[in-house]
Design an enzyme around this catalytic site. Structure first.
Site, PDB file in Angstrom:
ATOM      1  N   CYS A 185       0.962  -1.237   0.055  1.00 47.93           N
ATOM      2  CA  CYS A 185       0.067   0.085   0.032  1.00 47.93           C
ATOM      3  C   CYS A 185       0.872   1.163  -0.021  1.00 47.93           C
ATOM      4  O   CYS A 185       1.579   1.603   1.009  1.00 47.93           O
ATOM      5  CB  CYS A 185      -0.775   0.080   1.256  1.00 47.93           C
ATOM      6  SG  CYS A 185      -1.713   1.454   1.515  1.00 47.93           S
ATOM      7  N   CYS A 190       0.086   3.681   2.814  1.00 47.07           N
ATOM      8  CA  CYS A 190       0.699   3.136   4.055  1.00 47.07           C
ATOM      9  C   CYS A 190       2.081   3.620   4.189  1.00 47.07           C
ATOM     10  O   CYS A 190       2.286   4.284   5.474  1.00 47.07           O
ATOM     11  CB  CYS A 190       0.419   1.720   4.155  1.00 47.07           C
ATOM     12  SG  CYS A 190      -1.410   1.050   4.076  1.00 47.07           S
TER      13      CYS A 190
END
Length: 155
Positions: free
Chosen positions: A68, A71
């Site tokens: 991600c 993230c």
């Protein structure tokens, strides 16, 4: 004795490195100058209760995934907030791919998902990346409203 879950954290006050365990009594302090240290720990399905739910300060939980992009973007901002709020929050990072039961338990549909836990109770939830200042404001406002609700209930 050092544990593989310990992290080495540099004191913002004096610059000394300190080993901070994932679990412990009280709140971590610098062994050199006594300043409060950021408390950052990794947790998974097996140790989440001990690391996050039993934490004395509020636990700021980062449910993330290695694949991600947002993230990876928010991780340094969360670590900055943990440093600024040392003694007030414990940052607990959970890789949802390695902890599928936690992802299911917290109904994670998007990453990053951020939670604020007070002794295991979710008191705040936010999805997506944000800059450190916005994250800190969210954490502070959520904690303040929690304290306000407690004062009203006990007053």
């Amino acid at each position: 004795m050092a544990d593989e879950t310990d992290r080495v954290t540099t004191c913002r006050n004096c610059g000394r490195n300190n080993r901070v365990p994932a679990v412990g009594e009280g709140r971590p302090r610098c062994g050199n100058c006594g300043a409060e240290l950021p408390w950052i720990a990794d947790a998974g399905d097996q140790d989440f209760a001990e690391i996050a739910e039993q934490a004395e300060p509020i636990a700021l939980v980062d449910l993330w995934a290695a694949w991600c992009g947002p993230c990876r973007k928010v991780s340094p901002a969360l670590e900055e907030v943990a440093g600024q709020m040392a003694g007030q929050v414990k940052l607990v990072k959970v890789d949802i791919d390695a902890a599928p039961r936690l992802a299911q338990r917290f109904d994670v549909h998007a990453v990053p998902t951020l939670l604020l836990l007070d002794h295991g109770e979710v008191i705040g939830r936010q999805a997506g990346a944000a800059p450190a200042a916005a994250l800190r404001q969210w954490v502070e406002e959520t904690i303040a409203s929690r304290r306000g609700a407690r004062a009203t209930a006990h007053g």
